[in-house]
Design a protein around this motif. Structure first.
Motif, short mmCIF file in Angstrom:
data_model
loop_
_atom_site.label_atom_id
_atom_site.label_comp_id
_atom_site.label_asym_id
_atom_site.label_seq_id
_atom_site.Cartn_x
_atom_site.Cartn_y
_atom_site.Cartn_z
N LEU A 520 66.17 11.66 19.72
CA LEU A 520 65.30 10.76 19.10
C LEU A 520 64.80 9.91 20.19
O LEU A 520 63.42 9.60 20.22
N LEU A 521 65.82 9.52 21.23
CA LEU A 521 65.07 8.52 22.13
C LEU A 521 64.37 9.32 23.31
O LEU A 521 63.67 8.70 23.92
N HIS A 547 54.58 7.47 16.52
CA HIS A 547 55.19 6.12 17.28
C HIS A 547 56.34 6.67 18.16
O HIS A 547 57.42 7.42 18.09
N PRO A 548 56.43 6.20 19.29
CA PRO A 548 57.34 6.51 20.39
C PRO A 548 58.51 5.51 20.08
O PRO A 548 58.62 4.64 19.35
N GLN A 594 69.88 2.94 23.56
CA GLN A 594 68.56 3.35 24.46
C GLN A 594 68.90 4.43 25.66
O GLN A 594 70.16 4.42 25.80
N ILE A 595 68.11 4.80 26.25
CA ILE A 595 68.38 5.64 27.27
C ILE A 595 68.24 4.77 28.64
O ILE A 595 67.35 4.27 28.71
N TYR A 596 69.41 5.01 28.99
CA TYR A 596 69.29 4.16 30.54
C TYR A 596 70.00 5.31 31.72
O TYR A 596 70.98 5.65 31.62
N ASN A 597 69.25 5.61 32.73
CA ASN A 597 69.34 6.54 33.75
C ASN A 597 69.77 7.94 33.13
O ASN A 597 70.65 8.46 33.63
#
Length: 605
Positions: A520-521, A547-548, A594-597
């Motif tokens: 999803l992210l 929608h993002p 959330q997505i981080y790196n």
């Protein structure tokens, strides 16, 4: 003398009249049986003692014999003729084909999203592991992990291979539904379905009892067909195979009854149905009817459950040696099939109950089906002469004897499991890689409260949009769906997270949810990967395309049915907004991430 002469004349007249009456009966009988008289002259008068008494029709088997005046009674099976199961075979094979079709249809629509290359738990990784670990011949590998892919040199389980497997299965199963009785087609369906189950054995998506039950039922259906080179076409159905179907019916019912008897205390207290209709995986609108029935009725339904699954089930194993025994066996089949239809009405249990009707039908002979169906089957499938059908019976007898020996041997651990010899009863367990004989059971434990994981997405971390799955409860105003016999696998799997402790189920059995959150992210749908979108409701798919998604979270809610069906139905039929559920927040399942790196990380909101 005058008096004696008159008496003599009267006696002669009486005896003559009686004699002529009996001769009239003889003439009537001769006309019915088309026997011609040796002489056209009328027979001379004879005395009563010279008339041969008519034989009783129970002994006089000539065509057109007159009915007897014996006291009527229940006939034996032999008096009515040997039981036939032509229509029974026809109906069983059609229903097996229908269940196969529904199973392959679900695989066609969902498996790429579940197990495709970009699915939640890719199957190609598991298949590659099987290839590297199996150093023996293909046949030996097939014995340990049955799949057609061993013989097709599938080195990488591509999405196209999975897709074609489902499409071919849908095509062949529909041919069976439309009337094709083919030994080879049934083998192909069994192998295709087994290939899918083997590909999914590393996941929990196919870890349901009805997957093994379909394989066992499909295996028996193979031998219900005419076997090429061993018997001519349109042969009579194999009675030993029908007995194996009845044995399957008995094991399913006894296993389900015993697992309840030995399971949750609420079954002993007769209170499980107070909660079952509300807490089952995917309630249907009719579940809102059953849940609000008086508690006395629900307690009585538990007694009915045990009565059907433990006490009357033995009727299906009675032989049809006499009219009474045959009637009791038929009654047992009707009871089991009727009980399954009752469960079908109460909720969405995939194709489990539809499939369980199949072995119960083996208890019914052709007289239990409508006459138009009997006429159709006999005209369509049994035009071969009796002499031809009776040829080459010995090879088929030997085959049936081998099947009986095989199933009897494989049934030993199943019977030991039912009797709890060597440990507690295990439900939905296979005792061999081919899953030919399995143990079954469902709902040994029943939750008293319903907890639902709700997934929500956000662009800014302030406004959240909940994502719906096709049928599981979510929006409290969305009408529950009817989806059985179709199996929404993600809806079923996410239900297990509702069992406490929720985190334990999430981390162990249903860890795929983290992969769904990641997808999803990453928003890989914008790059063309839409396979996993098919697992979501259409409203969720539409939202994701527009929608993002920057943040995702999952919370647990406690759900309760708000009102009975008879109160909700009028408003729903008039197009009004109806609130079906009420819910309260329970706990956080997955904090906002959330997505981080390139990996998942908790968001600081």
């Amino acid at each position: 003398q005058r008096e004696s002469g008159a008496w003599g004349q009267q006696a002669a007249a009486d005896s003559g009249g009686t004699a002529w009456s009996r001769m009239a009966l003889h003439k009537r009988k001769n006309r019915l049986t088309s026997f011609s008289s040796a002489s056209s002259d009328a027979p001379p008068p004879v005395g009563p003692s010279e008339v041969t008494p008519l034989k009783d029709d129970a002994k006089d088997t000539r065509e057109g014999a007159l009915p007897s005046k014996l006291k009527p009674g229940p006939p034996t099976v032999a008096a009515k003729g040997r039981e036939t199961f032509r229509v029974t075979r026809f109906v069983i094979l059609r229903l097996v084909g229908l269940v196969y079709f529904v199973a392959f249809l679900g695989a066609r629509h969902q498996n790429l999203g579940l197990m495709g290359k970009d699915g939640l738990i890719p199957a190609h990784e598991h298949w590659t592991s099987l290839l590297s670990s199996c150093k023996a011949s293909k046949l030996e590998c097939f014995k340990s992990h049955p799949s057609l892919y061993w013989f097709l040199d599938v080195t990488m389980l591509e999405d196209e291979t999975m897709d074609y497997t489902a499409l071919i299965g849908m095509t062949l199963s529909m041919l069976v539904v439309l009337g094709l009785d083919s030994f080879l087609v049934m083998i192909a369906l069994w192998l295709l379905d087994f290939s899918i189950v083997t590909s999914a054995e590393h996941t929990s998506f196919y870890s349901y009892g009805w997957e093994s039950q379909l394989l066992e039922t499909g295996w028996l259906a193979i031998w219900l067909c005419d076997v090429p080179m061993l018997q001519p076409r349109s042969s009579e159905p194999s009675l030993p195979v029908l007995w194996l179907f009845r044995w399957l019916c008995a094991r399913i019912s006894v296993g389900a009854g015993l697992i309840k008897l030995r399971g949750a205390q609420c079954w002993q207290d007769k209170t499980c149905l107070y909660y079952h209709f509300e807490t089952q995986p995917i309630p249907s609108p009719s579940s809102f009817f059953f849940h609000f029935l008086p508690k006395s009725v629900l307690r009585g339904a538990v007694h009915l459950d045990f009565f059907v699954q433990l006490y009357t089930i033995w009727l299906v194993l009675l032989p049809g040696w006499t009219w009474y025994l045959a009637q009791l066996r038929r009654l047992g089949g009707f009871v089991q099939a009727g009980f399954m239809f009752n469960i079908i009405l109460s909720g969405n249990f995939a194709f489990l109950n539809h499939l369980t009707v199949v072995p119960a039908l083996a208890c019914l002979d052709d007289t239990c089906f409508p006459s138009f169906l009997r006429h159709f089957v006999n005209r369509r499938y049994y035009r071969v002469q009796t002499a031809q059908r009776s040829a080459r019976k010995v090879p088929r007898y030997l085959l049936d004897l081998g099947l009986l020996a095989l199933i009897s041997t494989l049934s030993m651990p199943v019977v030991q499991n039912l009797l709890q010899i060597g440990g507690r009863q295990a439900m939905n367990t296979s005792f061999g890689s081919f899953k030919l004989v399995n143990s079954y059971g469902a709902f040994g434990s029943v939750g008293t409260s319903r907890y639902e994981p709700i997934i929500a997405v956000s662009e800014d971390g302030v406004e959240w949009t909940e994502l719906e799955l096709p049928c599981k409860p979510g929006n409290v105003s969305r009408r529950p769906c009817f989806c059985a016999p179709y199996h929404y696998r993600l809806d079923w799997n996410i239900w297990f997270i509702g069992f406490k402790p929720h985190q334990s189920m999430l981390q162990r059995r249903e860890s795929w949810l983290f992969r769904l959150v990641q997808k999803l992210l990453l928003d890989d749908s914008r790059n063309g990967d839409l396979s996993w979108h098919s697992l979501l409701d259409s409203t969720a798919q539409s939202h994701l395309k527009k929608h993002p998604v920057k943040y995702v979270k999952a919370d647990m809610y406690h759900y309760e049915m708000k009102q009975p069906l008879w109160e909700a139905l009028p408003g729903w039929l008039q197009g009004e907004d109806v609130t079906w559920w009420r819910r309260t927040f329970e706990e956080t399942l997955i904090r906002p991430v959330q997505i981080y790196n390139g990996s998942l990380a908790y968001a600081n909101l």
